[in-house]
Design an enzyme around this catalytic site. Structure first.
Site, PDB file in Angstrom:
ATOM      1  N   PHE A 161      45.613  21.719  33.652  1.00 40.25           N
ATOM      2  CA  PHE A 161      45.647  22.263  32.306  1.00 40.25           C
ATOM      3  C   PHE A 161      44.920  21.389  31.288  1.00 40.25           C
ATOM      4  O   PHE A 161      44.858  21.751  30.120  1.00 40.25           O
ATOM      5  CB  PHE A 161      47.098  22.464  31.860  1.00 40.25           C
ATOM      6  CG  PHE A 161      47.857  23.386  32.765  1.00 40.25           C
ATOM      7  CD1 PHE A 161      47.520  24.718  32.872  1.00 40.25           C
ATOM      8  CD2 PHE A 161      48.900  22.899  33.540  1.00 40.25           C
ATOM      9  CE1 PHE A 161      48.199  25.563  33.722  1.00 40.25           C
ATOM     10  CE2 PHE A 161      49.586  23.737  34.391  1.00 40.25           C
ATOM     11  CZ  PHE A 161      49.246  25.084  34.484  1.00 40.25           C
ATOM     12  N   ASP A 171      54.505  24.854  39.708  1.00 42.66           N
ATOM     13  CA  ASP A 171      53.476  23.934  40.203  1.00 42.66           C
ATOM     14  C   ASP A 171      54.087  22.601  40.637  1.00 42.66           C
ATOM     15  O   ASP A 171      53.625  21.533  40.241  1.00 42.66           O
ATOM     16  CB  ASP A 171      52.423  23.714  39.120  1.00 42.66           C
ATOM     17  CG  ASP A 171      51.111  23.164  39.681  1.00 42.66           C
ATOM     18  OD1 ASP A 171      50.951  23.175  40.917  1.00 42.66           O
ATOM     19  OD2 ASP A 171      50.261  22.735  38.889  1.00 42.66           O
TER      20      ASP A 171
END
Length: 598
Positions: A321, A436
């Site tokens: 990210f 995740d």
């Protein structure tokens, strides 16, 4: 004569059998304790006076030499009621584990009569009242977990006397006041006290105030004038006043009033730094800073200035990210800053509201989100900085060369990671699916304690209808089969990923290791093959010299349940945590007590 001897022998035998099978004193005590509990699931149905050996009762283990009770292990049993003061009569009790139940009432002070107690787990109940100061008399205590209850009052300074204490968790209660800094209490940091908004002191980096409202403790302040204790300042002013009264008179009174007003003004400015959620917006530049919990002891100007100066030299890593930077403040405090490279469509207001929810989550095994900053050119998240970096880096790259991960450390990492993930699944509202879980999202502090990072970001930063490959690119070795197929993340897909993480800790190999790939297998298939062939010695990381077969097999069994191909067959994270605690916690307790490996 023979008949007479027969009756004498029979009577003696009956007398012997009656005395031999009488319920022990510890057994009687356990029945009284049971009487204070509401056993809705009937898990204690074999606790009965007709069974004279309490060592066979559910959750009970005994000392071999005298059959006295050694441990009570009854977590996750949905037990209601209270903890009876009779617990103090179990004089040789080493371990009391009653966490994740529905117990209420007070922690009985009589528990301190269990002088041999090593581990006390009362986490996640509804216990009220305060911590009995007498707990400071449990000098053999190694583990104390009272987190996630409704406990109030101050933290007793007597806890500092527990010289053997290695694990302390008082988080998510309603404790207040200054945390004592004596003895071992000075060695525990913010993670042991998170979620108690009215606590202050050096450990939590939060301002304390005296009864008059003046700052008493002000960590990390760069303003020397504001750190002078009011008592010292008052003595100084009194000395000046007395020495000059004969010559200055009324002029000094005016001067004193002026200084008093200045001090109050400084006090007000200092207090503003500690608002629980502080929002600062510069309309000219569009810069916005939001800090959570009131535990960033810096002005918005100081923080924004440091954020604006971050450049490529400060980069410490990157993830799915964004890029992670190391931000060092003027007082040498360090924070991690994640620059977000992408975000889901929608208004900044919704994005920031969801971030505030993530910022409100505090747990000893979760990375603490300190704040959020929106600059004209980027969005930045501010986290605690974890000194040893990620488990992935430590396990597979350079960390092992300097400080190898022994088996005991791996067990602690597995247990702590499970606690953090179970908290997200079962104690947050709404519940959070991580999406995740992987070794690069398990960060290690200086004490090798694990902290789960990036929770909530996958849902927050990616569109709900995005394809799975855009969500977790590069981490397919951790993904559950159904997740790969549908792209829909669930708690059970998190469980699968955690099972792979356990295998990574045991084998010391990444899930995408070429050893598996060249055989057309993933790590789960490779482990299954090795287990069927009884090749345990080929499974365990060769760098881990202190393993024992029993705990390895137990951890592999938990991992096998987590990685079941059918998600319906996988246990919940609470159940996994229970299984790991049953295997690992006694080992860690004995390790801390003896200062040797398991």
């Amino acid at each position: 004569m023979k008949l007479l001897w027969f009756w004498v022998f029979t009577a003696a035998s009956l007398l012997f059998n009656t005395s031999s099978f009488a319920l022990t004193q510890d057994g009687k005590t356990l029945l009284i304790i049971k009487g204070g509990w509401n056993d809705t699931r009937h898990v204690l149905k074999n606790w009965k006076a007709s069974d004279p050996n309490p060592c066979n009762w559910t959750g009970i283990t005994c000392h071999l030499n005298d059959q006295t009770v050694r441990s009570i292990n009854l977590p996750y049993m949905q037990l209601g009621g209270i903890i009876s003061p009779e617990i103090g009569k179990l004089s040789r009790l080493h371990r009391l584990a009653l966490h994740q139940n529905s117990l209420h009432g007070y922690i009985p002070a009589e528990i301190t009569q269990c002088k041999d107690l090593r581990a006390l787990y009362l986490r996640a109940n509804y216990l009220q009242g305060s911590i009995p100061p007498e707990l400071g008399n449990l000098l053999n205590l190694v583990i104390l977990d009272l987190s996630s209850n409704s406990l109030r009052g101050s933290i007793p300074a007597s806890i500092g006397h527990l010289s053997h204490l290695r694990f302390l968790n008082l988080s998510t209660n309603f404790f207040s006041g200054e945390i004592p800094n004596n003895g071992v209490l000075g060695s525990f940091k913010n993670g042991s006290f998170t979620g108690n908004l009215d606590l202050c002191g050096l450990q939590v980096q939060k301002l304390c105030r005296s009864s008059l409202g003046f700052p008493v403790v002000l960590p990390h302040s760069g303003n020397d004038a504001s750190t002078v204790p009011p008592k010292r300042l008052s003595h100084y002013l009194n000395g000046v006043l007395i020495g000059a009264m004969s010559t200055m008179g009324l002029a000094l009174v005016v001067l004193l009033a002026f200084l008093w007003i200045c001090l109050l003004s400084k006090k007000g400015k200092i207090g503003k730094k500690y608002t629980k959620v502080d929002k600062q917006l510069d309309h000219d530049t569009g810069t916005k800073l939001v800090t959570f919990h009131g535990d960033l002891p810096y002005s918005s100007h100081e923080i924004i200035k440091k954020l604006e100066l971050l450049d490529e030299e400060d980069v410490v890593g990157s993830g799915g990210f964004g890029t992670v930077y190391k931000m060092v403040m003027d007082d040498s405090s360090i924070f991690a800053v994640k620059r977000i490279d992408r975000s889901r469509e929608g208004s900044d207001q919704i994005f920031e509201r969801e971030l505030e929810i993530l910022g409100s989550i505090k747990h000893i095994n979760l990375v603490n989100l300190r704040g959020y900053c929106r600059l004209p050119y980027s969005k930045l998240l501010i986290y605690d900085y974890l000194a040893l970096g990620s488990l992935d880096h430590f396990l597979h790259e350079h960390g092992q060369e300097e400080r190898p991960l022994n088996w005991n450390a791996r067990l602690r990492i597995a247990l702590g990671s499970a606690r953090g993930l179970a908290y997200l699944h079962h104690d947050c509202c709404p519940r959070i699916v991580h999406r995740d879980i992987k070794s690069s999202n398990i960060l290690l502090d200086a004490n090798m304690e694990p902290h789960v990072s990036d929770f909530g970001l996958a849902k927050l930063l990616v569109d709900d209808d995005a394809h799975v490959t855009t969500v977790v690119a590069g981490t397919f070795g951790y993904l559950a089969p159904e997740y790969l197929h549908s792209g829909q993340a669930t708690e059970k897909s998190d469980v699968y990923s955690f099972g792979v993480l356990l295998l990574e800790l045991v084998t010391g190999k990444r899930p995408t290791d070429p050893l598996f790939v060249k055989r057309g297998l993933n790590v789960v298939g490779w482990i299954n093959t090795q287990t069927r062939e009884n090749r345990l010695q080929d499974i365990v990381d060769k760098r881990c010299k202190d393993v024992d077969a029993e705990t390895v097999e137990a951890v592999l069994d938990v991992a096998a349940r987590c990685t079941d191909a059918n998600p319906d067959n996988r246990p919940s994270m609470n159940r996994i945590l229970q299984l790991l605690e049953e295997v690992i916690s006694p080992c860690l307790s004995e390790f801390y007590d003896s200062h040797s490996d398991c």
